[in-house]
Each structure stands twice: as structure tokens, then as C-alpha cells.
Design a protein around this motif. Structure first.
Motif, PDB file in Angstrom:
ATOM      1  N   GLY A  35       0.782  -1.224   0.000  1.00 31.70           N
ATOM      2  CA  GLY A  35       0.000   0.000   0.000  1.00 31.70           C
ATOM      3  C   GLY A  35       0.810   1.268   0.000  1.00 31.70           C
ATOM      4  N   GLU A  36       2.128   1.183   0.115  1.00 27.11           N
ATOM      5  CA  GLU A  36       2.976   2.372   0.152  1.00 27.11           C
ATOM      6  C   GLU A  36       3.767   2.493  -1.147  1.00 27.11           C
ATOM      7  N   LYS A  37       3.968   3.725  -1.548  1.00 27.75           N
ATOM      8  CA  LYS A  37       4.781   3.965  -2.731  1.00 27.75           C
ATOM      9  C   LYS A  37       6.241   3.625  -2.442  1.00 27.75           C
ATOM     10  N   PHE A  38       6.892   3.051  -3.422  1.00 31.14           N
ATOM     11  CA  PHE A  38       8.335   2.838  -3.305  1.00 31.14           C
ATOM     12  C   PHE A  38       9.012   3.268  -4.605  1.00 31.14           C
ATOM     13  N   ARG A  39      10.286   3.529  -4.517  1.00 32.32           N
ATOM     14  CA  ARG A  39      11.030   4.121  -5.626  1.00 32.32           C
ATOM     15  C   ARG A  39      11.763   3.055  -6.427  1.00 32.32           C
ATOM     16  N   MET A  40      11.598   3.132  -7.728  1.00 34.62           N
ATOM     17  CA  MET A  40      12.354   2.288  -8.651  1.00 34.62           C
ATOM     18  C   MET A  40      13.136   3.201  -9.597  1.00 34.62           C
ATOM     19  N   LEU A 166       3.901   9.963  13.681  1.00 30.32           N
ATOM     20  CA  LEU A 166       4.841  10.815  12.942  1.00 30.32           C
ATOM     21  C   LEU A 166       4.191  11.274  11.637  1.00 30.32           C
ATOM     22  N   ALA A 167       4.875  12.120  10.908  1.00 30.56           N
ATOM     23  CA  ALA A 167       4.329  12.654   9.660  1.00 30.56           C
ATOM     24  C   ALA A 167       4.367  11.641   8.530  1.00 30.56           C
ATOM     25  N   ASP A 168       5.035  10.508   8.730  1.00 27.22           N
ATOM     26  CA  ASP A 168       5.198   9.514   7.671  1.00 27.22           C
ATOM     27  C   ASP A 168       3.974   8.596   7.641  1.00 27.22           C
ATOM     28  N   TYR A 169       2.979   8.915   6.793  1.00 24.14           N
ATOM     29  CA  TYR A 169       1.787   8.090   6.679  1.00 24.14           C
ATOM     30  C   TYR A 169       1.337   8.092   5.224  1.00 24.14           C
ATOM     31  N   THR A 170       0.603   7.035   4.842  1.00 19.22           N
ATOM     32  CA  THR A 170       0.163   6.891   3.460  1.00 19.22           C
ATOM     33  C   THR A 170      -1.215   6.260   3.415  1.00 19.22           C
ATOM     34  N   PHE A 171      -2.114   6.848   2.652  1.00 15.20           N
ATOM     35  CA  PHE A 171      -3.417   6.242   2.391  1.00 15.20           C
ATOM     36  C   PHE A 171      -3.314   5.397   1.125  1.00 15.20           C
ATOM     37  N   ASN A 172      -3.906   4.213   1.161  1.00 16.29           N
ATOM     38  CA  ASN A 172      -3.881   3.315   0.020  1.00 16.29           C
ATOM     39  C   ASN A 172      -5.311   3.061  -0.436  1.00 16.29           C
ATOM     40  N   ILE A 238     -19.963  -2.818  -8.457  1.00 20.42           N
ATOM     41  CA  ILE A 238     -18.537  -2.610  -8.196  1.00 20.42           C
ATOM     42  C   ILE A 238     -18.255  -2.862  -6.722  1.00 20.42           C
ATOM     43  N   GLU A 239     -17.306  -3.743  -6.454  1.00 22.34           N
ATOM     44  CA  GLU A 239     -16.831  -3.937  -5.087  1.00 22.34           C
ATOM     45  C   GLU A 239     -15.490  -3.235  -4.952  1.00 22.34           C
ATOM     46  N   ILE A 240     -15.464  -2.212  -4.135  1.00 26.96           N
ATOM     47  CA  ILE A 240     -14.269  -1.390  -3.962  1.00 26.96           C
ATOM     48  C   ILE A 240     -13.361  -2.046  -2.923  1.00 26.96           C
ATOM     49  N   ASP A 241     -12.138  -2.330  -3.322  1.00 28.73           N
ATOM     50  CA  ASP A 241     -11.185  -2.960  -2.409  1.00 28.73           C
ATOM     51  C   ASP A 241     -11.020  -2.126  -1.136  1.00 28.73           C
ATOM     52  N   PRO A 242     -10.703  -2.784  -0.017  1.00 31.47           N
ATOM     53  CA  PRO A 242     -10.561  -2.051   1.253  1.00 31.47           C
ATOM     54  C   PRO A 242      -9.538  -0.925   1.160  1.00 31.47           C
ATOM     55  N   ILE A 243      -9.877   0.187   1.763  1.00 31.97           N
ATOM     56  CA  ILE A 243      -8.980   1.334   1.857  1.00 31.97           C
ATOM     57  C   ILE A 243      -8.200   1.218   3.162  1.00 31.97           C
ATOM     58  N   SER A 244      -6.919   1.537   3.108  1.00 29.38           N
ATOM     59  CA  SER A 244      -6.081   1.406   4.303  1.00 29.38           C
ATOM     60  C   SER A 244      -5.212   2.634   4.474  1.00 29.38           C
ATOM     61  N   VAL A 245      -4.662   2.778   5.672  1.00 30.09           N
ATOM     62  CA  VAL A 245      -3.712   3.833   5.959  1.00 30.09           C
ATOM     63  C   VAL A 245      -2.557   3.222   6.740  1.00 30.09           C
ATOM     64  N   THR A 246      -1.352   3.577   6.369  1.00 31.59           N
ATOM     65  CA  THR A 246      -0.148   3.082   7.028  1.00 31.59           C
ATOM     66  C   THR A 246       0.586   4.259   7.657  1.00 31.59           C
ATOM     67  N   ARG A 278       6.021   0.252  12.038  1.00 31.91           N
ATOM     68  CA  ARG A 278       5.099   0.626  10.965  1.00 31.91           C
ATOM     69  C   ARG A 278       3.812  -0.173  11.134  1.00 31.91           C
ATOM     70  N   PHE A 279       2.670   0.552  11.164  1.00 33.40           N
ATOM     71  CA  PHE A 279       1.390  -0.080  11.437  1.00 33.40           C
ATOM     72  C   PHE A 279       0.364   0.328  10.381  1.00 33.40           C
ATOM     73  N   GLN A 280      -0.656  -0.498  10.245  1.00 30.14           N
ATOM     74  CA  GLN A 280      -1.671  -0.262   9.226  1.00 30.14           C
ATOM     75  C   GLN A 280      -3.066  -0.480   9.804  1.00 30.14           C
ATOM     76  N   ALA A 281      -3.991   0.395   9.407  1.00 30.50           N
ATOM     77  CA  ALA A 281      -5.408   0.236   9.725  1.00 30.50           C
ATOM     78  C   ALA A 281      -6.161   0.091   8.411  1.00 30.50           C
ATOM     79  N   THR A 282      -7.101  -0.863   8.368  1.00 24.61           N
ATOM     80  CA  THR A 282      -7.831  -1.158   7.138  1.00 24.61           C
ATOM     81  C   THR A 282      -9.325  -1.049   7.381  1.00 24.61           C
ATOM     82  N   ALA A 283     -10.020  -0.364   6.470  1.00 25.24           N
ATOM     83  CA  ALA A 283     -11.474  -0.229   6.556  1.00 25.24           C
ATOM     84  C   ALA A 283     -12.140  -1.395   5.836  1.00 25.24           C
ATOM     85  N   GLU A 284     -13.434  -1.519   6.002  1.00 24.30           N
ATOM     86  CA  GLU A 284     -14.171  -2.572   5.323  1.00 24.30           C
ATOM     87  C   GLU A 284     -14.338  -2.227   3.843  1.00 24.30           C
TER      88      GLU A 284
END
Length: 621
Positions: A35-40, A166-172, A238-246, A278-284
Motif C-alpha cells: 500500500g505504500e509507494k516505493f522508488r524504482m 509521525l508525519a510519515d503516513y500513506t493512504f492506500n 462494483i466492489e471497492i477494495d478495502p482502503i487502508s492507511v499506514t 510501521r502499522f496499518q489500519a484497514t477499513a471494510e
């Protein structure tokens, strides 16, 4: 000596061969989380150009191109104990994202460099799953469970955040990010009395959130709330995949050194450092039933606009007191309503007016104002009121009202106008052999579709040669009959002094650039709306003088047309027309950003000089 020369030649050949060889490979960051962006990075060693690749090769990784840059990396080749190589590299960077933990393979990529293809090796990556915790929570809701294709639906997100985050968080939001499924945008922050601030580092870009204090599972937390709209592009369930935040949370502390001073626990507390995880919360997951738009009752000209209620109005901006055939008029059209969600609104189709008005194909970009989405269009009457043109007709905006489940039309009121017939200058007018009237304020209609060959009364004074008057003049001067040759000379001099329109046009054409450059030099450096209007007039007068046109009737579209026919480069034409469009916007919608988008006057001066060099020797006809 021969050995030394041979060694130098060998070193030169080897180092040149190695330095000339382009090596392309892929590298990624070490820690990658679901769920987090990474650099290639696609790295091209010893290349002088950036490596390029088709984005389709990275399907499944949600790629975003970050840009290219040059760098350097050192490697060594030792010949006879000497280091002779230092490699350089060109890097293209990409942001990737995968929604779930597991093993993934970045495939071998075909990379183009200076027209030649190179192949990278596949790269295996391990995507970790962040830990879960009951100290953070995420709730996501939709404003409706059913909608139509193209109908905006509110996505409401509430995130319970520990105070030590901390300020380091990401919505997926994997499905929401899929542009083939949805188009998205920001809504206003919830009106709950919280602190409104933008949140930057999310997978959806900047969002506007409201932050309040509250409780979550018995602990004090910050509650971050924001709303977005989603617009489905296709019908179906449409079934929308769960949204999460890390995010990264403080998990405890550890000693910063093995033994504290004096082996005393009191001092040990001051040498401990916090630890993080690093922790993650996921919605339905969410479900949305999307209906297709009905085919029955679809109005002509409908292009897919869906909303609850739209409004449209039109007006003429600062019309002249007298309107003649060919007079340029600025028509302003403002669309509002639908909760101010106007991203899908397009310029209304005005082709139905083409029998009564000339409508240039070029249009200025719409402007978002407090009143709504504003469009402007220049129109010119093609016939007079005596011929039946008495109004700008009503303009319609068709849309589907999902509240009433039917197609509707918003419509403007007609705008009454009185159009005078334009005077056409005949050959007799130009030569002075017909009665001359004051034409300095009339607009002349020509076959070139642009008002042209129009000059003030100073050109059209009656200076025709009358033989009787000339003979009488010479008799009174000489007192006796003079030689006939004197009459002929007098006639020649008289005719030579006539300022014909052709001579006037040639003179204006020759001095056009100098006049424009002098006018630009008199403008202040930084433009106000007044300065923008003056700049617009200077540029239009330059084009008018070069081609024998009337400056007051010129628009950006007219300038594009005449300059294209004259062979001016499209790059210069586009730059000039952009200046005119911004200046026109400043004239008719002052304070809305037109003047602020204009370049400095030295840039405009350089542009005029460049166009003048391309028009050198071309005299208005």
C-alpha cells in the motif's frame, strides 16, 4: 619506449571501450510495504541520454514517472596497477505501489536510449505487511449505495490517529486510484469545527482535512476527516477494495548505550532512545451499484453531463454603443450549480449560431470564479438587424438530473442586440472620385472575413485632379497663357501628392515593428489590468499595420489566421496568441488572473522582433 607506447595505446583502447559501453539495470529501495509507494530507478551507465520505457511494462504496479537526472558512480579497472575508469550514469525514477504483501517480480524492461533498445534483468522484490494495532482506526462510507454512470458520490473518510504519530503516513486506495474505474476530486472539509489543513503525502495527492480531538477505544486521539468525490466511469456492481492507511508509531524506547554512567538507573533514563514501528489500519470493503444512463429522452447535443441541478447564464461583456456587421463581441457564459462540481462541464456548442455570427474555432480556457465556471467566446454579427438579426439566441446545457432520473436542459435568456449594416468602401471612395463621407468609425466588411483597408478621413480627402481648376490657377498666376507643358507638370505634381490607401498601408507596414517596440518600451515592468490592455492594443496595432487590418476588430484567432498564411512559425504564433488571450481576459474579467500570466515586456519585444524578421519584405495587400 615501444612498450610504453603500446601500454598507453592499450589503456586508451580499453578505457574507451569500457566507457563507451552502456549498461542498463534496475534498482529499488530496500524496505517496501504493502500500500505504500516505493522508488524504482532505471539506471543507464555511461549514457548521455535518459533511459525511456513504455509505462505499460509496469502494469500492476501503479507507476508514476518522477523524472530523470544525471549522477555518477565509480568503478575501477586496474591495468599495470593503475585505476583508469570512472563511470557516469543517467537515472529515470519511478514511483510504484502494490496493494498486498508478498513476492513480486519487476519484469525485464525494454529501455530505449538514443533510438537503441536495451533490456534489463528482472528484479525480485519482497513486499512486507505492516503490523496491525488497535490504537489506530479507519472508517470509510459512501453517500449512496446506488448511482448512475457519471454521477458524483461522496467518499467520507475518518481516521483515528494516536497523538504520537509521525508525519510519515500513506493512504492506500487501489480501486479509487484506478482511472479506468473512477475519476476523483476533493470536496470541502467536513464542517465540524475542526482545524482545516491540507494533507500532502497521500497516494491521492493533496487532500483537505479537518482535525479534531476525540476518543478512540478509551484513548485520546486526533480524528482526521476528509471527503472526496468519486465518479464511476462504467456500469455494474462494483466492489471497492478495502482502503487502508499506514503510519509509523512510537513503540517504546531502548538504551542508547550499553551501560549508563556510574551504572545508575537514574542516568540510564536519560540515555534511552524511542523505537518506532510501521502499522496499518484497514477499513471494510465497499459496494456500489452503478446504473447506465437511459437512452430514452436523451437530448440532442448531450455529452454525458450528470448532476443534480445546473444553471447557465450569458451576457455580452462591455458591448460598444453601436454594433455593426463584423463588430467583435465578447460573449461570457457562466455555468453553476451541482454543488459547484463543474469539472465535467464543457463549453456549450455554439455551432447553431454560425448562420448569424462568425465564431472563431479558438477558445480561451475556462476560469473558475465565485459565480461558477466562466467561458468567454468572441462572436461577430454576419448580418444586420434590418436583415433579421435582433438577438443572441438562448444557449442550452443538456444534462441528466439523477435526483429526478430524467434528462433536463438549463437555458440562457436571449440577448437583444441592434446591428447596423457595415459600409463597404468602393474603388471610387478610395480614389476620391465619389462623394466622401466620414468613415473613420465604420467597420468595413471584406472578402478576407476580417475588417481591413480602413483608414480615417485623412486618407479620403478629395484630392482629385480637375483640369479646369488647374488651368484657372495657372492663368491667374502667369497673367497670360503659359506653355501647355506647365499644365502637364502641375497635373503630375498634384497627382503624385495624393496619399492613396496603398501608399498609406505600405508606410504603416514598414514602420509597424518600430512603433510596437517603442510602445512596449513605454509600459511598466509589472503588468496591471490596465497595462495588459495597453499591451494587447500595441500587439494588435502591430498586426493591423503589417497586414492592412483594423486593430480594434482583431482577436487572437484572427492573428493566428493571418500569421499562419504569412508563413510565421507555429511556435511564435502560439506564443503571441497566448499573450493576446491573457490580455483579452484581463480586459473583460479584470483581476481574474489575466495580467498575472503575461510575460515581461522584454520577452514580448523579442517575440515581435522574431515575427518581424519572418515577415521581412512582406507588405500588406
Amino acid at each position: 619506449m615501444k612498450k610504453i607506447i603500446a601500454t598507453i595505446i592499450m589503456i586508451t583502447m580499453l578505457s574507451s571501450a569500457v566507457l563507451a559501453q552502456i549498461n542498463v539495470f534496475v534498482r529499488v529501495q530496500d524496505d517496501i510495504y504493502a500500500g505504500e509507494k516505493f522508488r524504482m530507478e532505471v539506471v543507464a551507465e555511461n549514457s548521455k541520454s535518459a533511459p525511456e520505457l513504455e509505462i505499460g511494462q509496469l502494469s500492476g504496479f501503479n507507476p508514476d514517472f518522477l523524472g530523470s537526472s544525471t549522477g555518477s558512480s565509480s568503478s575501477k579497472i586496474i591495468i599495470n596497477g593503475r585505476v583508469i575508469e570512472d563511470k557516469s550514469e543517467y537515472v529515470s525514477s519511478w514511483s510504484l505501489n502494490v496493494p498486498s504483501a508478498g513476492s513480486y517480480t519487476i519484469p525485464g524492461l525494454t529501455v530505449a536510449i538514443d533510438g537503441k533498445d536495451y533490456k534489463t534483468q528482472p528484479v525480485q522484490i519482497e513486499v512486507k505487511k505492516p503490523e496491525s494495532t488497535d490504537t489506530i482506526g479507519l472508517e470509510v462510507k459512501l453517500s449512496a449505495r446506488e448511482c448512475y454512470v457519471g454521477q458524483p458520490v461522496a467518499l467520507m473518510v475518518k481516521w483515528y490517529v494516536p497523538l504520537n504519530v509521525l508525519a510519515d503516513y500513506t493512504f492506500n486506495m487501489p480501486d479509487i486510484m484506478d482511472e479506468s474505474m473512477f475519476r476523483t476530486g476533493n470536496l470541502e472539509a467536513p464542517d465540524n469545527g475542526g482545524k482545516v489543513q491540507p494533507i500532502e503525502n497521500t497516494s491521492l495527492g493533496t487532500i483537505i482535512a479537518s482535525i479534531t480531538a476525540g476518543d478512540y477505544k478509551g484513548k485520546r486521539v486526533n480524528i482526521v476527516e476528509f471527503n472526496k468525490y468519486i465518479i464511476p466511469r462504467q456500469a455494474g456492481e462494483i466492489e471497492i477494495d478495502p482502503i487502508s492507511v499506514t503510519c509509523i508509531l512510537e513503540t517504546g524506547s531502548s538504551s542508547g548505550r550499553r551501560n549508563s554512567p556510574f551504572n545508575d538507573p537514574f542516568f540510564d533514563r536519560h540515555f534511552r532512545q524511542p523505537t518506532y514501528g510501521r502499522f496499518q489500519a484497514t477499513a471494510e470493503s465497499l459496494k456500489l451499484n452503478v446504473r447506465p444512463l437511459p437512452e430514452s429522452g436523451k437530448p440532442e447535443g448531450y455529452y454525458g453531463l450528470v448532476g443534480m441541478k445546473y444553471f447557465i447564464r450569458a451576457e455580452l461583456v462591455s458591448p460598444p454603443s453601436e454594433i455593426s456587421v463584423g463588430t467583435p463581441l465578447t460573449l461570457k457564459i457562466v455555468v453553476s450549480g451541482n454543488g459547484n462540481l463543474l469539472d465535467d462541464v464543457k463549453m456549450p456548442d455554439l455551432s447553431f449560431m454560425s448562420g448569424d455570427f462568425k465564431i472563431p474555432p479558438d477558445q480561451a480556457s475556462p476560469q473558475q470564479t465565485q459565480d461558477g465556471l466562466e467561458f468567454t467566446q468572441t462572436i461577430r454579427p454576419l448580418r444586420s438587424s434590418a436583415d433579421g438579426l435582433v438577438e443572441v439566441p438562448a444557449i442550452t446545457l443538456p444534462y441528466f438530473n439523477y435526483q429526478y432520473r430524467e434528462y433536463q436542459e438549463a437555458k440562457t435568456e436571449p440577448i437583444a442586440i441592434e446591428v447596423q449594416a457595415a459600409r463597404i468602401i468602393e474603388q471610387a471612395d478610395a480614389s476620391g472620385s465619389a462623394a466622401v463621407s466620414d468613415l473613420s468609425t465604420e467597420l468595413i466588411q471584406t472578402e478576407q472575413k476580417i475588417a481591413a483597408n480602413h483608414y480615417g478621413g485623412e486618407v479620403l480627402h478629395d484630392r482629385s485632379f480637375v483640369i479646369g481648376k488647374e488651368l484657372l490657377s495657372w492663368w491667374s498666376l502667369a497673367g497670360t497663357a503659359g506653355p501647355l507643358v506647365l499644365v502637364v507638370i502641375s497635373a503630375y505634381v498634384s497627382l503624385a501628392g495624393v496619399k492613396t490607401p496603398e501608399k498609406m498601408r505600405a508606410r504603416k507596414c514598414a514602420g509597424a515593428s518600430g512603433k510596437a517596440i517603442k510602445g512596449l518600451a513605454s509600459l511598466p515592468e509589472r503588468g496591471s489590468d490596465k497595462c495588459a490592455v495597453a499591451l494587447h492594443d500595441i500587439v494588435c496595432e502591430y498586426i493591423a499595420d503589417k497586414f492592412g487590418l483594423v486593430a480594434q476588430s482583431l482577436t487572437a484567432s484572427d492573428c493566428r489566421e493571418v500569421l499562419s498564411k504569412a508563413g510565421v512559425s507555429q511556435e511564435h504564433i502560439s506564443s503571441l496568441c497566448a499573450i493576446l488571450e491573457h490580455a483579452e481576459h484581463s480586459r473583460y474579467a479584470g483581476g481574474a488572473g489575466g495580467a498575472g500570466n503575461l510575460p515581461e515586456k522584454k520577452a514580448v519585444t523579442a517575440l515581435v522582433k522574431s515575427i518581424e524578421s519572418q515577415l521581412k519584405g512582406k507588405v500588406a495587400r
